[in-house]
Write a protein that holds these residues in place. Structure first.
Motif, PDB file in Angstrom:
ATOM      1  N   MET A   1       0.855  -1.170   0.000  1.00 15.26           N
ATOM      2  CA  MET A   1       0.000   0.000   0.000  1.00 15.26           C
ATOM      3  C   MET A   1       0.899   1.230   0.000  1.00 15.26           C
ATOM      4  O   MET A   1       1.838   1.302   0.767  1.00 15.26           O
ATOM      5  CB  MET A   1      -0.871  -0.033   1.250  1.00 15.26           C
ATOM      6  CG  MET A   1      -2.176   0.695   1.127  1.00 15.26           C
ATOM      7  SD  MET A   1      -2.167   2.474   1.339  1.00 15.26           S
ATOM      8  CE  MET A   1      -1.563   2.656   2.957  1.00 15.26           C
ATOM      9  N   ASP A   2       0.581   2.166  -0.846  1.00 13.54           N
ATOM     10  CA  ASP A   2       1.383   3.382  -1.001  1.00 13.54           C
ATOM     11  C   ASP A   2       0.534   4.590  -0.616  1.00 13.54           C
ATOM     12  O   ASP A   2      -0.306   5.046  -1.394  1.00 13.54           O
ATOM     13  CB  ASP A   2       1.879   3.479  -2.446  1.00 13.54           C
ATOM     14  CG  ASP A   2       2.776   4.668  -2.694  1.00 13.54           C
ATOM     15  OD1 ASP A   2       2.972   5.500  -1.787  1.00 13.54           O
ATOM     16  OD2 ASP A   2       3.292   4.767  -3.821  1.00 13.54           O
ATOM     17  N   ALA A   3       0.761   5.110   0.602  1.00 12.07           N
ATOM     18  CA  ALA A   3      -0.017   6.240   1.093  1.00 12.07           C
ATOM     19  C   ALA A   3       0.148   7.467   0.204  1.00 12.07           C
ATOM     20  O   ALA A   3      -0.823   8.203  -0.042  1.00 12.07           O
ATOM     21  CB  ALA A   3       0.371   6.565   2.531  1.00 12.07           C
ATOM     22  N   ILE A   4       1.342   7.698  -0.296  1.00  7.70           N
ATOM     23  CA  ILE A   4       1.578   8.877  -1.142  1.00  7.70           C
ATOM     24  C   ILE A   4       0.797   8.762  -2.451  1.00  7.70           C
ATOM     25  O   ILE A   4       0.256   9.759  -2.937  1.00  7.70           O
ATOM     26  CB  ILE A   4       3.077   9.101  -1.396  1.00  7.70           C
ATOM     27  CG1 ILE A   4       3.813   9.335  -0.066  1.00  7.70           C
ATOM     28  CG2 ILE A   4       3.313  10.259  -2.361  1.00  7.70           C
ATOM     29  CD1 ILE A   4       3.346  10.549   0.723  1.00  7.70           C
ATOM     30  N   ALA A   5       0.685   7.576  -2.998  1.00 10.01           N
ATOM     31  CA  ALA A   5      -0.111   7.393  -4.218  1.00 10.01           C
ATOM     32  C   ALA A   5      -1.573   7.744  -3.960  1.00 10.01           C
ATOM     33  O   ALA A   5      -2.245   8.336  -4.819  1.00 10.01           O
ATOM     34  CB  ALA A   5       0.007   5.960  -4.730  1.00 10.01           C
ATOM     35  N   ILE A   6      -2.068   7.416  -2.778  1.00  6.86           N
ATOM     36  CA  ILE A   6      -3.451   7.757  -2.435  1.00  6.86           C
ATOM     37  C   ILE A   6      -3.585   9.269  -2.278  1.00  6.86           C
ATOM     38  O   ILE A   6      -4.543   9.874  -2.783  1.00  6.86           O
ATOM     39  CB  ILE A   6      -3.906   7.003  -1.169  1.00  6.86           C
ATOM     40  CG1 ILE A   6      -3.957   5.496  -1.465  1.00  6.86           C
ATOM     41  CG2 ILE A   6      -5.262   7.519  -0.683  1.00  6.86           C
ATOM     42  CD1 ILE A   6      -4.214   4.624  -0.262  1.00  6.86           C
ATOM     43  N   ILE A   7      -2.638   9.892  -1.616  1.00  6.34           N
ATOM     44  CA  ILE A   7      -2.652  11.350  -1.479  1.00  6.34           C
ATOM     45  C   ILE A   7      -2.594  12.000  -2.860  1.00  6.34           C
ATOM     46  O   ILE A   7      -3.347  12.940  -3.154  1.00  6.34           O
ATOM     47  CB  ILE A   7      -1.515  11.830  -0.557  1.00  6.34           C
ATOM     48  CG1 ILE A   7      -1.796  11.370   0.886  1.00  6.34           C
ATOM     49  CG2 ILE A   7      -1.351  13.351  -0.624  1.00  6.34           C
ATOM     50  CD1 ILE A   7      -0.645  11.539   1.849  1.00  6.34           C
ATOM     51  N   ASP A   8      -1.728  11.472  -3.739  1.00 11.57           N
ATOM     52  CA  ASP A   8      -1.624  11.990  -5.111  1.00 11.57           C
ATOM     53  C   ASP A   8      -2.965  11.916  -5.840  1.00 11.57           C
ATOM     54  O   ASP A   8      -3.303  12.813  -6.622  1.00 11.57           O
ATOM     55  CB  ASP A   8      -0.593  11.193  -5.916  1.00 11.57           C
ATOM     56  CG  ASP A   8       0.832  11.470  -5.513  1.00 11.57           C
ATOM     57  OD1 ASP A   8       1.095  12.470  -4.800  1.00 11.57           O
ATOM     58  OD2 ASP A   8       1.708  10.668  -5.902  1.00 11.57           O
ATOM     59  N   TYR A   9      -3.716  10.863  -5.605  1.00 11.12           N
ATOM     60  CA  TYR A   9      -5.003  10.656  -6.269  1.00 11.12           C
ATOM     61  C   TYR A   9      -5.997  11.765  -5.918  1.00 11.12           C
ATOM     62  O   TYR A   9      -6.778  12.196  -6.769  1.00 11.12           O
ATOM     63  CB  TYR A   9      -5.552   9.283  -5.849  1.00 11.12           C
ATOM     64  CG  TYR A   9      -6.852   8.883  -6.488  1.00 11.12           C
ATOM     65  CD1 TYR A   9      -6.875   8.333  -7.766  1.00 11.12           C
ATOM     66  CD2 TYR A   9      -8.059   9.014  -5.804  1.00 11.12           C
ATOM     67  CE1 TYR A   9      -8.068   7.939  -8.351  1.00 11.12           C
ATOM     68  CE2 TYR A   9      -9.252   8.620  -6.373  1.00 11.12           C
ATOM     69  CZ  TYR A   9      -9.261   8.081  -7.652  1.00 11.12           C
ATOM     70  OH  TYR A   9     -10.445   7.686  -8.218  1.00 11.12           O
ATOM     71  N   PHE A  10      -5.969  12.223  -4.673  1.00 13.81           N
ATOM     72  CA  PHE A  10      -6.943  13.196  -4.199  1.00 13.81           C
ATOM     73  C   PHE A  10      -6.438  14.642  -4.154  1.00 13.81           C
ATOM     74  O   PHE A  10      -7.243  15.564  -4.154  1.00 13.81           O
ATOM     75  CB  PHE A  10      -7.441  12.815  -2.803  1.00 13.81           C
ATOM     76  CG  PHE A  10      -8.296  11.573  -2.787  1.00 13.81           C
ATOM     77  CD1 PHE A  10      -9.591  11.604  -3.272  1.00 13.81           C
ATOM     78  CD2 PHE A  10      -7.796  10.376  -2.310  1.00 13.81           C
ATOM     79  CE1 PHE A  10     -10.384  10.460  -3.255  1.00 13.81           C
ATOM     80  CE2 PHE A  10      -8.571   9.227  -2.286  1.00 13.81           C
ATOM     81  CZ  PHE A  10      -9.874   9.274  -2.766  1.00 13.81           C
ATOM     82  N   TYR A  11      -5.134  14.820  -4.098  1.00 11.91           N
ATOM     83  CA  TYR A  11      -4.559  16.162  -3.910  1.00 11.91           C
ATOM     84  C   TYR A  11      -3.557  16.471  -5.016  1.00 11.91           C
ATOM     85  O   TYR A  11      -2.466  15.903  -5.033  1.00 11.91           O
ATOM     86  CB  TYR A  11      -3.856  16.267  -2.545  1.00 11.91           C
ATOM     87  CG  TYR A  11      -4.807  16.281  -1.387  1.00 11.91           C
ATOM     88  CD1 TYR A  11      -5.207  17.475  -0.809  1.00 11.91           C
ATOM     89  CD2 TYR A  11      -5.324  15.092  -0.872  1.00 11.91           C
ATOM     90  CE1 TYR A  11      -6.100  17.498   0.261  1.00 11.91           C
ATOM     91  CE2 TYR A  11      -6.217  15.098   0.201  1.00 11.91           C
ATOM     92  CZ  TYR A  11      -6.591  16.302   0.757  1.00 11.91           C
ATOM     93  OH  TYR A  11      -7.476  16.316   1.801  1.00 11.91           O
ATOM     94  N   PRO A  12      -3.880  17.393  -5.907  1.00 10.46           N
ATOM     95  CA  PRO A  12      -2.949  17.746  -6.986  1.00 10.46           C
ATOM     96  C   PRO A  12      -1.653  18.341  -6.436  1.00 10.46           C
ATOM     97  O   PRO A  12      -1.661  19.091  -5.452  1.00 10.46           O
ATOM     98  CB  PRO A  12      -3.717  18.797  -7.806  1.00 10.46           C
ATOM     99  CG  PRO A  12      -5.154  18.610  -7.440  1.00 10.46           C
ATOM    100  CD  PRO A  12      -5.169  18.096  -6.038  1.00 10.46           C
TER     101      PRO A  12
END
Length: 187
Positions: A1-12
């Motif tokens: 699981m990649d937390a930064i990838a999830i943040i990237d998905y929601f936050y430009p």
């Protein structure tokens, strides 16, 4: 699981809310791991702690908090519930179970909230217990108290955390003291 990838998905990239989220979440992650290491407690999942700390405030963008670059319409108090909903949507879309992180989002606000507190205070939250239960949830809830998402981002001294928490009632103060004792920070 990649937390930064999830943040990237929601936050430009380059948006103020993303910068605030990353700064604060990184501080909380570092503090949580520092507390864990100093406590000598074993058995916690360090990956869950690290990822959970990075994702605990994912829902801030849905809230009205212009001072931290968030221009949603929801009350700030709902950011944990909003973050959990975002993670559930992401997990469904990407075929991964993120429920452990959804619980962290929902249960980190203050020292947690009981259904009775939500009902009595008429808070804009689901009327159910939103208390941290697992050790990972408790650790992130505690570490989060040391940092704000506004101002200078400096670590808060323990007395300031105690004073701030006490403003929300004796139950909150008692829960904070229990978290401090659990992680051996009650000096």
């Amino acid at each position: 699981m990649d937390a930064i990838a999830i943040i990237d998905y929601f936050y430009p990239v380059g948006t103020p809310a993303r910068e605030v989220l990353l700064k604060h979440s990184t501080q909380v992650r570092s503090k949580a791991l520092e507390i864990l290491d100093a406590s000598g407690i074993s058995g916690l999942d360090r990956e869950v702690v690290g990822n959970g700390a990075m994702l605990h405030d994912l829902g801030i963008s849905s809230c009205h908090a212009p001072d931290i670059g968030c221009f949603g319409s929801a009350p700030y108090l709902t950011h944990g519930i909003a973050g959990a909903a975002m993670l559930r949507q992401y997990g469904k879309t990407h075929g991964i179970d993120l429920e452990i992180y959804c619980r962290i989002c929902e249960r980190h606000t203050g020292t947690g909230l009981t259904a009775a507190e939500i009902r009595e205070r008429e808070l804009p939250l689901p009327c159910r217990d939103l208390l941290p239960e697992t050790m990972e949830e408790k650790l992130i809830c505690l570490a989060d108290k040391f940092f704000s998402k506004s101002g200078d981002f400096a670590e808060k001294p323990l007395q300031k955390i105690r004073t701030s928490t006490a403003r929300f009632g004796s139950e909150n103060a008692a829960r904070l003291e229990a978290l401090l004792a659990l992680f051996k920070l009650n000096s």
